[in-house]
Design an enzyme around this catalytic site. Sequence first.
Site, PDB file in Angstrom:
ATOM      1  N   LYS A 149     -50.298  21.278  29.483  1.00 33.88           N
ATOM      2  CA  LYS A 149     -50.496  20.614  30.784  1.00 33.88           C
ATOM      3  C   LYS A 149     -49.801  19.262  30.774  1.00 33.88           C
ATOM      4  O   LYS A 149     -49.799  18.569  29.741  1.00 33.88           O
ATOM      5  CB  LYS A 149     -52.002  20.470  31.038  1.00 33.88           C
ATOM      6  N   SER A 194     -57.599  21.698  38.224  1.00 37.96           N
ATOM      7  CA  SER A 194     -56.288  21.058  38.255  1.00 37.96           C
ATOM      8  C   SER A 194     -55.282  21.651  37.269  1.00 37.96           C
ATOM      9  O   SER A 194     -54.091  21.426  37.411  1.00 37.96           O
ATOM     10  CB  SER A 194     -56.447  19.571  37.939  1.00 37.96           C
ATOM     11  N   SER A 208     -61.585  22.090  35.643  1.00 38.79           N
ATOM     12  CA  SER A 208     -60.125  22.215  35.758  1.00 38.79           C
ATOM     13  C   SER A 208     -59.464  23.204  34.798  1.00 38.79           C
ATOM     14  O   SER A 208     -58.288  23.511  34.953  1.00 38.79           O
ATOM     15  CB  SER A 208     -59.473  20.846  35.577  1.00 38.79           C
TER      16      SER A 208
END
Lengths: 481, 480
Positions: free
Chosen positions: B74, B149, B173
């Site tokens: 990420k 997210s 997330s």
Amino acid sequence: MTTKYETVIGLEVHVQLNTESKIFCGCSTEFGKEPNENTCPVCLGLPGTLPVLNKKVVDYAIMAGLALNCDIAEYSKFDRKNYFYPDLPKAYQISQFDLPVAENGEIEIETEAGIFNIGVTRVHLEEDAGKLIHEGSIDKSKGSLVDYNRTGVPLIEIVSEPDMRTPAQAKAYLTELKMIMEYLDISDCNMEEGSLRCDANVSLRPVGQEEFGIKAELKNMNSFSAVEKGLEYEVKRQQGLLDEGKKVVQETRTWDESLNKTISMRGKEEAHDYRYFPEPDLVPLEIDAAWKEEMRKEIPELPREKYKRFIFELGLPEYDAGVLTGDKDLSVFFEEVLSDYDDPKNLSNWMMGEFLRLLNENSHSPFESGVSPINLAKMLKMIDQDIISGKIAKEVFEKMYNSGKDPETIVEEEGLKQISDQDELDNIVDAIIEDNPEAVEDVENGKERAIGFLVGQVMKETRGKANPGLVNQMLRDKLMN
Amino acid sequence: MNIYDLTIHELKEKIAAGELTPAEIKKAYADRINEVEDRVKSYVTVTDELAEQDLAEYENKKEALLAGIPIAVKDNMSTDGIKTSCGSKMLENYNPPYNATVVEKLNAAGAVIMGKTNMDEFAMGSSTENSAFFDTHNPWNLNHAPGGSSGGSAAAVAAGECAAALGSDTGGSIRQPASYCGVVGLKPTYGMVSRYGLVAFASSLDQIGPITKDVEDSAILMNVIAGHDPKDSTSIAGQKEDYTKYLKEDVSGMKIGIPEEYFNLEFDEEVKASVLAAVEKLKEAGAEVETVHMTDASYALAAYYVIAPAEASSNLARYDGVRYGLRSEQAADVSEMFTNTRHEGFGDEVKRRIMIGTYALSSGYYDAYYLKAQKVRTLIKDDFDRIFNDFDLIITPTAPSTAIELGSKSDPLEMYHTDIFTVPINIAGVPAMSVPCGFDSSEMPIGLQLIGPHFGEGKIIQAAYTLEKLLNINEKRAEL
Ligand SMILES: [Zn+2]
């Protein structure tokens, strides 16, 4: 009738701790490096970095707390103090808000007006910010450069109770704090380099009134004399306002050294809301009894105790005790000599006289001169044993100071040994008697003072080496019987 | 099966058997990225050069756990010299000078890093639509969001653009996008994985975890990333577990709680039916399933939307244009530089949360908001502890629905509500995993959330592994 006012002063003192590395990263704290040399991702606050507490910093804070007679917290924590400024890379300072390392202390201070106890509200840990370099004020300058070397250098903030009633007390309190920190060896306490910083809260209230008056916070006093001058100015300013029937406004004021006055920086309305909240990146700090005791053992005799011991146990005058304990190294030096020499007053005279004079002339600290404690002890013993005269000793001492040699070697090399041999002096004394008939006549007529003159002549002849007591006795024997 | 569809453990087996070389594997994934990335848009940065370097290291790291395995990271985890944007214009040009601890661990384990994945700006969002750069598309239906997210990471795994990925989870997330994308996502116990190098959103809630194609891969990746880190004071000291020892098909005697207050909330009936059917399967396999009563999840959601923004308002204050990242050109003085930089650099959702958080911490409001929220947090922790005195695991849906359509939710409050099942877990600091448990009538994946006590990752893995075998849907892949 005009109202009489009482001054109320509280100090907030920041002390930079002299640990080798910073509070939350491994960077060096060394002063005077190239800008931004002592930085890493952590103290630059780069995204994703986390603080790791340096245990040594806590050690020092505990020592400071104990030395200021505080209670040490069993459970303490860190908080974030949020504000924007270019020298603050995370835009928050890791500090301590409601659970500081130490609380509820007090120290004793002394001024010409007497002895006072000043309360210490708290001692808390925090990180220092960086330094901005720009032309004029940051608002007017075209650009500004930032040096983050100082960012993350450990600080303790020592907050006093509003217990001081005169600028002189404030200065004495600050001096006492500085000495305590120096004795603990946890800070360089150099106001000019910024390792000791002092802000003050000042207010006036009618004598007898319980409630505090409206205070001004005073900043930017960068020396001990600035603290005293700034406070004196501020007291007069507030007194003037009150006498005119005006009100003091709550505000932050800065001491301007060149103008010799305080200037308003910002009012109450512009005061920051720091939005303190517990620092989630650090775990709470737990200080158990064992840790506290370990630190207690590290605490040496503190200046005030030493001062009293020098007076009451060593019999020194207060003035001498004050000077000798006022500088940690000087007191250490003094006591090292005393371990080989047992006349404190005589030693004190030498240190307060010749030694301090030479140290001041050369801007040396006590251990930077050529005189070691053991050599000074030797020299004092040589005087006591009539090996050298007090007068010659001054010459020997200066040579020791400059060369680092021991006194025996100097006396030997320079032939400065006192002449205490009667046979050796006999011819010289006779020659002086022969050359000074008038003085001799005076002596024979009972004028005691003339003996002194003759002794002086003998000393001159022997370039100070003759034992003056012996010469005196010999003259009396020869002339007065 | 295509190489890009294989799991970590399958790839490892094939390398060990000499059927595939790491170079072939890397090429297969790189080709897959070329093939589908236009449509999925999982990556902010494809790090092909880095992947080649990692591959060149293979011979020295052959024995390591992820030797030659393509992994995505990420874009809020710091990578030395490689853009770490956090999905924000603020950090669009920021190349950090250091690696996050998890990245160091991936390197040590021989992983081949394929790229940095898209995300909601500073991890604030539930659909990855808050990325400052572009939307990521759900591989199961490109008109749908991948969740957020960590939407880029979940989509990359589901689309075969990597074998597995790392995500971060502050309020769901990792788990919610895993659920939306039909993959496995684990949020470990708070402190289990080092946060050093994870760009902070809400420090007391953020946790890094694996997003994988199956439960076994999750255990393998946990073996790589879990463990104490001296650089993170909140990381838990102590012995590290071998999570693969929990890969057992056995739930007999396991006590599972079904919180009535969660299932009574209004949410998608198909999701509810699918989750309850999966629970039934576990029961048949020997688990003891009982209804339990817990504090209403809406309290956790309320506490979360005070605590997380409060911490974020402080964590994001450092983006002031002074040292790195965006600096506004339009500024007459330093205060204007701060204001304009933040005005230009942050998106609406980030600004909204900074304002909420600043307000919650302000003098006069602190007690009513931040302090109250912390008290609620304690109550929620206690509530979970109470259940785990008697139960091994709790099961809930991961999200109230399957993947939402891109652009369908414009009201922030409605969006916040999609976190209702996941947020309480971060508030309590316990571990939880989202595992695929079925598909809705539109063939969109449904996720089930297994929640364990502190350090209960092992139990979660064991139950999830068993469920995976019982349902036998984990080999189904999105068609692109
Ligand atoms: Zn540093």
